[in-house]
Write an enzyme that holds these catalytic residues in place. Structure first.
Site, mmCIF file in Angstrom:
data_model
loop_
_atom_site.group_PDB
_atom_site.id
_atom_site.type_symbol
_atom_site.label_atom_id
_atom_site.label_comp_id
_atom_site.label_asym_id
_atom_site.label_seq_id
_atom_site.Cartn_x
_atom_site.Cartn_y
_atom_site.Cartn_z
ATOM 1 N N TYR A 155 0.760 -1.216 -0.093
ATOM 2 C CA TYR A 155 0.077 -0.193 0.005
ATOM 3 C C TYR A 155 0.842 1.208 -0.071
ATOM 4 O O TYR A 155 0.644 2.279 -0.767
ATOM 5 C CB TYR A 155 -1.049 -0.097 1.155
ATOM 6 C CG TYR A 155 -2.048 1.266 1.353
ATOM 7 C CD1 TYR A 155 -2.789 1.204 0.448
ATOM 8 C CD2 TYR A 155 -1.625 2.323 2.300
ATOM 9 C CE1 TYR A 155 -3.622 2.450 0.513
ATOM 10 C CE2 TYR A 155 -2.579 3.370 2.444
ATOM 11 C CZ TYR A 155 -3.507 3.288 1.410
ATOM 12 O OH TYR A 155 -4.515 4.623 1.790
ATOM 13 N N LYS A 159 1.007 3.924 -3.157
ATOM 14 C CA LYS A 159 0.808 5.467 -2.891
ATOM 15 C C LYS A 159 1.980 6.224 -3.301
ATOM 16 O O LYS A 159 1.623 7.407 -3.810
ATOM 17 C CB LYS A 159 0.378 5.689 -1.625
ATOM 18 C CG LYS A 159 -1.264 5.128 -1.259
ATOM 19 C CD LYS A 159 -2.204 5.450 -2.056
ATOM 20 C CE LYS A 159 -3.546 4.829 -1.851
ATOM 21 N NZ LYS A 159 -4.819 5.312 -2.766
#
Length: 256
Positions: A155, A159
């Site tokens: 994650y 990002k």
């Protein structure tokens, strides 16, 4: 929002609840026609019906954005439309754990939505905007993209990709008449966060996040929502030299 510059249709990916739904409501109130895309059919249908009751023109489609056919499926309801605004708000993470122990489908989905999906949608709809010489894209990110955190490896990495990708895209698209904004979201009150059991008393509202995004679409390449506190977090994480110590001391803590 200027419908003449960014309309007449806005495509909201991840547009069934939370920040995505807030974007949809605000855009509908400004006169945009909407295409809403999300994985969960029930809240997607409810939001579409709500907006239609208010007089809005809405198309909706339930799509798993981690799948390789996501763009083709969305194009099936947009190829006959003039989409002048892309809001790519998909990309939440609902499974945490040590990367080497995770089911590969978990990190493949995270990368599929945040990296592959965001890139493909930006290229396709950005290309259509280029031909018209106008348009805008808001690609949502997270403060997690400024530093790696235990249990969130894929994650955080995805990002971080989104942030750097958006900066480059902003520079490329600016001369073409296309505004690109990477919207960095912090702790936000959303139904997903409620389901995960967070205390949301200190969280920013989804409506406030969406409004900051719309207000600053022309102020790219990035906008960090939530005021001075979140800005300081992003700056601190960007300027750290002893990253080993910083990650151990300041990285997003695991959920209990």
């Amino acid at each position: 929002m200027d419908v003449q510059r960014y309309g007449p249709w806005a495509l909201v990916i991840g547009g069934s609840e939370g920040v995505g739904a807030a974007f949809a409501r605000k855009l509908a109130a400004s006169g945009f026609k909407l295409v809403l895309v999300a994985r969960k059919e029930a809240p997607l249908r409810e939001l579409a019906e709500e907006l239609e009751t208010m007089g809005g023109e809405v198309r909706r489609l339930s799509v798993d954005m981690s799948q390789p056919d996501a763009l083709d499926r969305v194009r099936s309801v947009t190829d006959d439309l003039e989409v002048g605004l892309l809001i790519y708000n998909a990309g939440a993470n609902n499974t945490r754990g040590a990367f080497v122990e995770l089911d590969p489908e978990v990190f493949r989905a995270v990368i599929g939505v945040n990296v592959i999906g965001q890139s493909e949608f930006a290229r396709h709809y950005g290309g259509l905007m280029r031909a018209r010489g106008r348009g805008g894209m808001i690609l949502t990110g997270s403060l997690a993209g400024y530093m790696g955190a235990p249990s969130l490896a894929a994650y955080c990495g995805a990002k971080a990709f989104s942030r750097i990708f958006s900066e480059a895209l902003w520079a490329e698209c600016k001369p073409l008449g296309i505004d690109v904004l990477h919207l960095v979201i912090g702790f936000t009150a959303t139904p997903a966060m409620v389901r995960l059991g967070y205390d949301l008393s200190a969280a920013q509202s989804s409506e406030a996040v969406a409004q900051e995004g719309l207000d600053n679409i022309a102020n790219g390449p990035a906008w960090i929502v939530g005021g001075e506190g979140n800005l300081k977090v992003a700056i601190a994480r960007s300027q750290v030299t002893d990253r080993a110590q910083a990650i151990e001391a300041s990285a997003t803590p695991p959920r209990s």
